[in-house]
Design a protein around this motif. Structure first.
Motif, mmCIF file in Angstrom:
data_model
loop_
_atom_site.group_PDB
_atom_site.id
_atom_site.type_symbol
_atom_site.label_atom_id
_atom_site.label_comp_id
_atom_site.label_asym_id
_atom_site.label_seq_id
_atom_site.Cartn_x
_atom_site.Cartn_y
_atom_site.Cartn_z
ATOM 1 N N PRO A 21 0.812 -1.224 0.000
ATOM 2 C CA PRO A 21 0.000 0.000 0.000
ATOM 3 C C PRO A 21 0.844 1.273 0.000
ATOM 4 C CG PRO A 21 -0.755 -1.494 1.718
ATOM 5 C CD PRO A 21 0.502 -2.062 1.167
ATOM 6 N N SER A 22 1.930 1.281 0.794
ATOM 7 C CA SER A 22 2.754 2.497 0.814
ATOM 8 C C SER A 22 3.429 2.718 -0.529
ATOM 9 C CB SER A 22 3.803 2.495 1.910
ATOM 10 O OG SER A 22 4.011 1.280 2.467
ATOM 11 N N GLY A 23 3.860 1.659 -1.191
ATOM 12 C CA GLY A 23 4.466 1.804 -2.509
ATOM 13 C C GLY A 23 3.491 2.342 -3.535
ATOM 14 N N ILE A 24 2.266 1.848 -3.508
ATOM 15 C CA ILE A 24 1.248 2.327 -4.458
ATOM 16 C C ILE A 24 0.919 3.790 -4.189
ATOM 17 C CG2 ILE A 24 -1.178 2.047 -5.131
ATOM 18 C CD1 ILE A 24 -0.749 -0.993 -4.750
ATOM 19 N N ILE A 25 0.811 4.170 -2.931
ATOM 20 C CA ILE A 25 0.528 5.570 -2.588
ATOM 21 C C ILE A 25 1.657 6.473 -3.078
ATOM 22 C CG2 ILE A 25 0.339 7.188 -0.656
ATOM 23 C CD1 ILE A 25 -1.263 4.979 0.800
ATOM 24 N N LEU A 26 2.912 6.073 -2.852
ATOM 25 C CA LEU A 26 4.036 6.877 -3.315
ATOM 26 C C LEU A 26 4.075 6.959 -4.843
ATOM 27 C CD1 LEU A 26 6.887 5.820 -0.876
ATOM 28 C CD2 LEU A 26 5.691 8.004 -0.983
ATOM 29 N N LEU A 27 3.737 5.878 -5.529
ATOM 30 C CA LEU A 27 3.680 5.916 -6.989
ATOM 31 C C LEU A 27 2.628 6.896 -7.482
ATOM 32 C CD1 LEU A 27 4.054 2.199 -8.149
ATOM 33 C CD2 LEU A 27 5.497 4.133 -8.781
ATOM 34 N N VAL A 28 1.456 6.868 -6.879
ATOM 35 C CA VAL A 28 0.382 7.785 -7.288
ATOM 36 C C VAL A 28 0.792 9.234 -7.045
ATOM 37 C CG1 VAL A 28 -1.969 8.530 -6.725
ATOM 38 C CG2 VAL A 28 -1.477 6.106 -7.027
ATOM 39 N N ILE A 29 1.384 9.517 -5.885
ATOM 40 C CA ILE A 29 1.820 10.884 -5.585
ATOM 41 C C ILE A 29 2.926 11.315 -6.551
ATOM 42 C CG2 ILE A 29 2.963 12.338 -3.862
ATOM 43 C CD1 ILE A 29 1.519 10.664 -1.714
ATOM 44 N N ARG A 34 4.682 14.445 -11.310
ATOM 45 C CA ARG A 34 5.257 14.507 -12.668
ATOM 46 C C ARG A 34 4.269 15.115 -13.652
ATOM 47 N NH1 ARG A 34 10.341 14.130 -13.847
ATOM 48 N NH2 ARG A 34 9.941 13.013 -15.746
ATOM 49 N N ALA A 35 3.002 14.748 -13.543
ATOM 50 C CA ALA A 35 1.992 15.309 -14.445
ATOM 51 C C ALA A 35 1.867 16.815 -14.233
ATOM 52 C CB ALA A 35 0.647 14.623 -14.218
ATOM 53 N N TRP A 36 1.932 17.271 -12.990
ATOM 54 C CA TRP A 36 1.879 18.700 -12.688
ATOM 55 C C TRP A 36 3.103 19.408 -13.262
ATOM 56 C CZ3 TRP A 36 -1.464 22.179 -10.652
ATOM 57 C CH2 TRP A 36 -0.955 23.385 -10.199
ATOM 58 N N ALA A 37 4.273 18.789 -13.126
ATOM 59 C CA ALA A 37 5.529 19.411 -13.572
ATOM 60 C C ALA A 37 5.620 19.502 -15.092
ATOM 61 C CB ALA A 37 6.719 18.630 -13.026
ATOM 62 N N HIS A 103 12.828 17.081 -12.734
ATOM 63 C CA HIS A 103 13.081 16.012 -11.772
ATOM 64 C C HIS A 103 11.984 15.879 -10.726
ATOM 65 C CE1 HIS A 103 17.013 15.428 -13.431
ATOM 66 N NE2 HIS A 103 17.257 16.718 -13.336
ATOM 67 N N ASP A 104 10.940 16.686 -10.803
ATOM 68 C CA ASP A 104 9.868 16.624 -9.811
ATOM 69 C C ASP A 104 9.204 15.243 -9.820
ATOM 70 O OD1 ASP A 104 10.422 19.232 -9.304
ATOM 71 O OD2 ASP A 104 8.467 20.028 -9.897
ATOM 72 N N GLY A 105 9.081 14.641 -8.667
ATOM 73 C CA GLY A 105 8.397 13.368 -8.519
ATOM 74 C C GLY A 105 9.243 12.150 -8.813
ATOM 75 N N ARG A 106 10.445 12.337 -9.324
ATOM 76 C CA ARG A 106 11.270 11.185 -9.717
ATOM 77 C C ARG A 106 11.652 10.318 -8.517
ATOM 78 N NH1 ARG A 106 15.963 12.334 -13.764
ATOM 79 N NH2 ARG A 106 14.152 12.592 -15.098
ATOM 80 N N ALA A 107 12.017 10.913 -7.417
ATOM 81 C CA ALA A 107 12.404 10.134 -6.228
ATOM 82 C C ALA A 107 11.199 9.369 -5.669
ATOM 83 C CB ALA A 107 12.991 11.045 -5.162
ATOM 84 N N LEU A 108 10.023 10.010 -5.683
ATOM 85 C CA LEU A 108 8.820 9.322 -5.191
ATOM 86 C C LEU A 108 8.459 8.140 -6.079
ATOM 87 C CD1 LEU A 108 6.614 12.401 -4.266
ATOM 88 C CD2 LEU A 108 7.679 10.792 -2.697
ATOM 89 N N ILE A 109 8.601 8.301 -7.391
ATOM 90 C CA ILE A 109 8.299 7.206 -8.311
ATOM 91 C C ILE A 109 9.284 6.061 -8.120
ATOM 92 C CG2 ILE A 109 8.268 6.559 -10.751
ATOM 93 C CD1 ILE A 109 7.153 9.370 -11.322
ATOM 94 N N LEU A 115 9.215 -0.157 -3.434
ATOM 95 C CA LEU A 115 8.347 -0.697 -2.375
ATOM 96 C C LEU A 115 7.238 -1.572 -2.954
ATOM 97 C CD1 LEU A 115 8.006 2.354 0.040
ATOM 98 C CD2 LEU A 115 9.486 0.363 0.263
ATOM 99 N N THR A 116 6.667 -1.152 -4.078
ATOM 100 C CA THR A 116 5.607 -1.945 -4.709
ATOM 101 C C THR A 116 6.156 -3.277 -5.206
ATOM 102 O OG1 THR A 116 4.455 0.075 -5.364
ATOM 103 C CG2 THR A 116 3.852 -1.942 -6.524
ATOM 104 N N ALA A 117 7.327 -3.264 -5.831
ATOM 105 C CA ALA A 117 7.919 -4.514 -6.330
ATOM 106 C C ALA A 117 8.225 -5.475 -5.180
ATOM 107 C CB ALA A 117 9.187 -4.205 -7.117
ATOM 108 N N VAL A 118 8.806 -4.964 -4.101
ATOM 109 C CA VAL A 118 9.094 -5.833 -2.944
ATOM 110 C C VAL A 118 7.791 -6.342 -2.337
ATOM 111 C CG1 VAL A 118 10.095 -5.894 -0.628
ATOM 112 C CG2 VAL A 118 11.326 -4.762 -2.483
ATOM 113 N N GLY A 119 6.762 -5.492 -2.298
ATOM 114 C CA GLY A 119 5.464 -5.927 -1.779
ATOM 115 C C GLY A 119 4.833 -7.016 -2.630
#
Length: 133
Positions: A21-29, A34-37, A103-109, A115-119
């Motif tokens: 869940p945390s990985g999916i949330i971070l991916l969405v954010i 990135r879409a905003w940037a 580079h906005d959002g790159r670290a979160l993605i 996290l999603t892959a490990v999950g």
């Protein structure tokens, strides 16, 4: 006595409940950021005043309005009249950025993807390991 594979499956399930869940949330954010940037546009700004480490910048928006902001400087201090590239968002043309939004959002993605892959791996392990035992 508990089989070691069953114990690993229980730990994998707990890990999957935390990381997926945390990985999916971070991916969405990150993807939202990135879409905003991507909507930022470049503009040329002129430095109208320099006071210590702050510079006053002026630029024209797409509608022809003149905007002005004070921005902290990094690096060498420019002279009055120098031009700088700024990035302006269409929804907030009065605020300019001196740094590129590329580079906005790159670290979160990246973190969200890890996290999603490990999950997902933990979910697969929690289902497969009990079948092997």
């Amino acid at each position: 006595m508990t089989d070691p594979l069953d114990a690993i499956a229980i730990v994998a399930e707990a890990v999957s409940w935390l990381l997926l869940p945390s990985g999916i949330i971070l991916l969405v954010i990150g993807l939202s950021r990135r879409a905003w940037a991507r909507r930022y546009r470049t503009a040329k700004a002129v430095i109208t005043n320099v006071h210590e480490r702050d510079a006053k910048l002026r630029w024209f928006s797409d509608g022809g309005d003149v905007h002005e902001t004070v921005s902290p400087l990094t690096g060498p201090i420019p002279a009055v009249g120098d031009a700088r590239t700024v990035w302006v968002h269409p929804s907030r043309p009065e605020n300019a950025r001196l740094d590129s939004p590329a580079h906005d959002g790159r670290a979160l993605i990246t973190l969200g993807g890890i996290l999603t892959a490990v999950g997902v791996i933990a979910v697969v392990l929690s289902f497969v390991l009990p079948l092997l035992g």
